[in-house]
Write a protein that holds these residues in place. Structure first.
Motif, PDB file in Angstrom:
ATOM      1  N   THR A  23      -3.526   6.787  -5.890  1.00 25.95           N
ATOM      2  CA  THR A  23      -2.503   7.081  -6.904  1.00 25.95           C
ATOM      3  C   THR A  23      -1.148   7.329  -6.244  1.00 25.95           C
ATOM      4  O   THR A  23      -0.104   6.932  -6.771  1.00 25.95           O
ATOM      5  CB  THR A  23      -2.900   8.305  -7.754  1.00 25.95           C
ATOM      6  OG1 THR A  23      -3.083   9.446  -6.902  1.00 25.95           O
ATOM      7  CG2 THR A  23      -4.177   8.032  -8.528  1.00 25.95           C
ATOM      8  N   THR A  24      -1.183   7.982  -5.083  1.00 22.70           N
ATOM      9  CA  THR A  24       0.058   8.216  -4.341  1.00 22.70           C
ATOM     10  C   THR A  24       0.633   6.897  -3.828  1.00 22.70           C
ATOM     11  O   THR A  24       1.849   6.680  -3.865  1.00 22.70           O
ATOM     12  CB  THR A  24      -0.195   9.182  -3.171  1.00 22.70           C
ATOM     13  OG1 THR A  24      -0.683  10.420  -3.695  1.00 22.70           O
ATOM     14  CG2 THR A  24       1.080   9.444  -2.378  1.00 22.70           C
ATOM     15  N   VAL A  25      -0.240   6.012  -3.375  1.00 25.65           N
ATOM     16  CA  VAL A  25       0.217   4.684  -2.926  1.00 25.65           C
ATOM     17  C   VAL A  25       0.938   3.968  -4.059  1.00 25.65           C
ATOM     18  O   VAL A  25       2.044   3.436  -3.886  1.00 25.65           O
ATOM     19  CB  VAL A  25      -0.969   3.822  -2.449  1.00 25.65           C
ATOM     20  CG1 VAL A  25      -0.495   2.402  -2.114  1.00 25.65           C
ATOM     21  CG2 VAL A  25      -1.647   4.439  -1.242  1.00 25.65           C
ATOM     22  N   ASP A  58       2.708   0.098 -13.928  1.00 27.72           N
ATOM     23  CA  ASP A  58       1.526  -0.754 -14.093  1.00 27.72           C
ATOM     24  C   ASP A  58       1.401  -1.656 -12.854  1.00 27.72           C
ATOM     25  O   ASP A  58       0.942  -2.790 -12.939  1.00 27.72           O
ATOM     26  CB  ASP A  58       1.582  -1.573 -15.382  1.00 27.72           C
ATOM     27  CG  ASP A  58       2.794  -2.504 -15.440  1.00 27.72           C
ATOM     28  OD1 ASP A  58       3.603  -2.491 -14.484  1.00 27.72           O
ATOM     29  OD2 ASP A  58       2.927  -3.250 -16.425  1.00 27.72           O
ATOM     30  N   LEU A  59       1.811  -1.087 -11.720  1.00 33.22           N
ATOM     31  CA  LEU A  59       1.758  -1.833 -10.465  1.00 33.22           C
ATOM     32  C   LEU A  59       0.313  -2.147 -10.099  1.00 33.22           C
ATOM     33  O   LEU A  59      -0.513  -1.252  -9.961  1.00 33.22           O
ATOM     34  CB  LEU A  59       2.429  -1.028  -9.344  1.00 33.22           C
ATOM     35  CG  LEU A  59       2.410  -1.679  -7.943  1.00 33.22           C
ATOM     36  CD1 LEU A  59       3.159  -3.010  -7.959  1.00 33.22           C
ATOM     37  CD2 LEU A  59       3.025  -0.731  -6.918  1.00 33.22           C
ATOM     38  N   PHE A  60       0.042  -3.436  -9.935  1.00 34.98           N
ATOM     39  CA  PHE A  60      -1.297  -3.911  -9.598  1.00 34.98           C
ATOM     40  C   PHE A  60      -1.254  -4.391  -8.151  1.00 34.98           C
ATOM     41  O   PHE A  60      -0.684  -5.433  -7.849  1.00 34.98           O
ATOM     42  CB  PHE A  60      -1.679  -5.046 -10.552  1.00 34.98           C
ATOM     43  CG  PHE A  60      -3.099  -5.531 -10.421  1.00 34.98           C
ATOM     44  CD1 PHE A  60      -4.054  -4.828  -9.702  1.00 34.98           C
ATOM     45  CD2 PHE A  60      -3.496  -6.715 -11.038  1.00 34.98           C
ATOM     46  CE1 PHE A  60      -5.362  -5.269  -9.600  1.00 34.98           C
ATOM     47  CE2 PHE A  60      -4.798  -7.171 -10.949  1.00 34.98           C
ATOM     48  CZ  PHE A  60      -5.729  -6.456 -10.229  1.00 34.98           C
ATOM     49  N   ILE A  61      -1.821  -3.599  -7.239  1.00 36.37           N
ATOM     50  CA  ILE A  61      -1.780  -3.926  -5.817  1.00 36.37           C
ATOM     51  C   ILE A  61      -3.024  -4.715  -5.445  1.00 36.37           C
ATOM     52  O   ILE A  61      -4.147  -4.236  -5.606  1.00 36.37           O
ATOM     53  CB  ILE A  61      -1.654  -2.652  -4.961  1.00 36.37           C
ATOM     54  CG1 ILE A  61      -0.312  -1.964  -5.264  1.00 36.37           C
ATOM     55  CG2 ILE A  61      -1.776  -2.978  -3.477  1.00 36.37           C
ATOM     56  CD1 ILE A  61      -0.078  -0.681  -4.492  1.00 36.37           C
ATOM     57  N   LYS A  62      -2.803  -5.918  -4.968  1.00 37.42           N
ATOM     58  CA  LYS A  62      -3.919  -6.795  -4.611  1.00 37.42           C
ATOM     59  C   LYS A  62      -3.555  -7.573  -3.354  1.00 37.42           C
ATOM     60  O   LYS A  62      -2.528  -7.295  -2.716  1.00 37.42           O
ATOM     61  CB  LYS A  62      -4.241  -7.737  -5.772  1.00 37.42           C
ATOM     62  CG  LYS A  62      -3.043  -8.476  -6.335  1.00 37.42           C
ATOM     63  CD  LYS A  62      -3.354  -9.125  -7.682  1.00 37.42           C
ATOM     64  CE  LYS A  62      -2.087  -9.715  -8.277  1.00 37.42           C
ATOM     65  NZ  LYS A  62      -2.296 -10.264  -9.626  1.00 37.42           N
ATOM     66  N   GLU A  63      -4.395  -8.534  -3.011  1.00 37.67           N
ATOM     67  CA  GLU A  63      -4.231  -9.302  -1.784  1.00 37.67           C
ATOM     68  C   GLU A  63      -2.809  -9.821  -1.617  1.00 37.67           C
ATOM     69  O   GLU A  63      -2.182 -10.257  -2.575  1.00 37.67           O
ATOM     70  CB  GLU A  63      -5.210 -10.484  -1.812  1.00 37.67           C
ATOM     71  CG  GLU A  63      -5.497 -11.073  -0.462  1.00 37.67           C
ATOM     72  CD  GLU A  63      -6.616 -12.105  -0.539  1.00 37.67           C
ATOM     73  OE1 GLU A  63      -7.281 -12.302   0.489  1.00 37.67           O
ATOM     74  OE2 GLU A  63      -6.828 -12.683  -1.611  1.00 37.67           O
ATOM     75  N   LEU A  79      -9.061   0.042  -7.482  1.00 36.85           N
ATOM     76  CA  LEU A  79      -8.861   0.918  -6.314  1.00 36.85           C
ATOM     77  C   LEU A  79      -9.407   0.256  -5.050  1.00 36.85           C
ATOM     78  O   LEU A  79      -8.773   0.300  -3.987  1.00 36.85           O
ATOM     79  CB  LEU A  79      -9.538   2.268  -6.536  1.00 36.85           C
ATOM     80  CG  LEU A  79      -9.262   2.976  -7.865  1.00 36.85           C
ATOM     81  CD1 LEU A  79      -9.957   4.325  -7.898  1.00 36.85           C
ATOM     82  CD2 LEU A  79      -7.772   3.140  -8.086  1.00 36.85           C
ATOM     83  N   LEU A  80     -10.567  -0.358  -5.167  1.00 34.55           N
ATOM     84  CA  LEU A  80     -11.143  -1.070  -4.020  1.00 34.55           C
ATOM     85  C   LEU A  80     -10.253  -2.253  -3.643  1.00 34.55           C
ATOM     86  O   LEU A  80     -10.033  -2.524  -2.451  1.00 34.55           O
ATOM     87  CB  LEU A  80     -12.553  -1.549  -4.354  1.00 34.55           C
ATOM     88  CG  LEU A  80     -13.295  -2.307  -3.248  1.00 34.55           C
ATOM     89  CD1 LEU A  80     -13.404  -1.484  -1.971  1.00 34.55           C
ATOM     90  CD2 LEU A  80     -14.690  -2.725  -3.724  1.00 34.55           C
TER      91      LEU A  80
END
Length: 348
Positions: A259-261, A285-290, A311-312
């Motif tokens: 969540t902090t990231v 709504d930041l979606f962090i992926k590859e 999260l994974l």
């Protein structure tokens, strides 16, 4: 990347149904991205990997007793989860077995009357007759423990909720009511450990992200088409300045939890260069992926996450999919405890 890459098989007995006796007694797996190796230790020894050149950033959100039980006018029992306050009297909620309850249904929750106003996707909008404060909610509601904790306790014949959960399903930094799930990476920090870190010269900063139920929602279908949940974030001027000063001076920014990231990297997406960061309050709504380019976070402390979870996927993006797969295999083989009350990973 397709969802099968986010799957792993976890023996049920590795799902932690309760926290360790003391916060810092959890195990820690240090994952070194450069050396591609793992170091197994106890969480209280994380101090050996941190120094005066480190800024630890925590999420100071507080889990409120969002699970509530009530009765309709005709005596039907109802269970809801308060998800997000819309205004003084309206709440976005999740209603268990929602099809049983029509729009317009009147519900009484321990003397507080509410009406189901409308359906909003998988949610229901409830309007209470009077303003319901967090203090009142925390008197009549229940801590919303994750479904896998409840499942595990049921299977083991344990009490589903304990007084201990009210203390331990929170971090010691929990200040701002608003979350229905905890930022669990911070569970491992005790007051004693914080004092030891402070004595060593480690600095601390705080952000707020109110965690919603979407954190448990599995990714379905193609990752590229998945719409991540939005969550409220806040960061004040004092902490913005501390993060800016630390990053510019070359300190290592260690995010405690995904969540902090998401909060820190959202600021990067909004303001660009770290020198432009300002206080912020709004949704992310930041979606962090590859292939995501991390611009603020240098290291990450996190728990072991659910298969198919966003999260994974974030952890894959931060450390590399193959390395994290190896780390999870190591953790399973060596019987680390998983999920909210489980052990931790420090990605350096």
């Amino acid at each position: 990347m397709k969802p099968p890459d986010l799957y792993f098989e976890l023996p049920e007995e590795l799902i932690a149904e309760k926290p360790p006796l003391h916060r810092t007694e959890s195990r820690l797996l240090v994952v070194d991205r450069k050396k591609k190796n793992f170091i197994e230790t106890k969480f209280d020894r994380i101090i050996e990997f941190l120094d005066e050149n480190t800024l630890l950033v925590f999420n100071n959100t507080k889990v409120f007793k969002a699970r509530m039980y009530g009765k309709t006018e005709n005596g039907k029992e109802i269970e809801i989860l308060l998800v997000e306050r819309i205004d003084d009297r309206k709440w976005k909620t999740m209603v268990k077995n929602s099809r049983k309850f029509k729009i317009g249904t009147i519900v009484n929750f321990s003397g507080f009357e509410a009406k189901i106003l409308e359906k909003i996707e998988e949610f229901r909008l409830l309007e209470f007759k009077e303003t319901l404060t967090f203090e009142q909610i925390n008197q009549i509601g229940q801590i919303p423990l994750p479904p896998y904790v409840i499942y595990r306790r049921k299977k083991l014949g344990l009490p589903l909720y304990t007084k201990e959960d009210e203390e331990r399903y929170q971090s010691i930094f929990a200040m701002k009511n608003g979350s229905v799930a905890a930022p669990t990476a911070s569970f491992h920090f005790s007051e004693k450990l914080i004092e030891e870190l402070r004595s060593k010269g480690v600095s601390f900063a705080f952000v707020t992200l109110h965690v919603g139920p979407g954190t448990f929602k599995p990714i379905e279908g193609e990752i590229e088409n998945y719409q991540i949940h939005r969550e409220w974030i806040e960061i004040d001027n004092e902490n913005i300045e501390l993060i800016k000063k630390s990053k510019i001076s070359g300190k290592r920014i260690v995010a405690v939890g995904t969540t902090t990231v998401r909060t820190l990297e959202t600021l990067s997406m909004i303001y660009g260069e770290i020198t432009n960061f300002k206080p912020y309050a709004g949704y992310t709504d930041l979606f962090i992926k590859e292939d995501f380019k991390f611009k603020v976070v240098d290291s990450l402390i996190t728990n072991f996450h659910l298969p198919y979870s966003t999260l994974l996927l974030l952890v894959y993006a931060f450390a590399g999919k193959e390395l994290i797969k190896q780390a999870y295999s190591y953790a399973i083989e060596n019987k680390f405890r998983f999920y909210s009350y489980g052990d931790a990973m420090f990605i350096i």
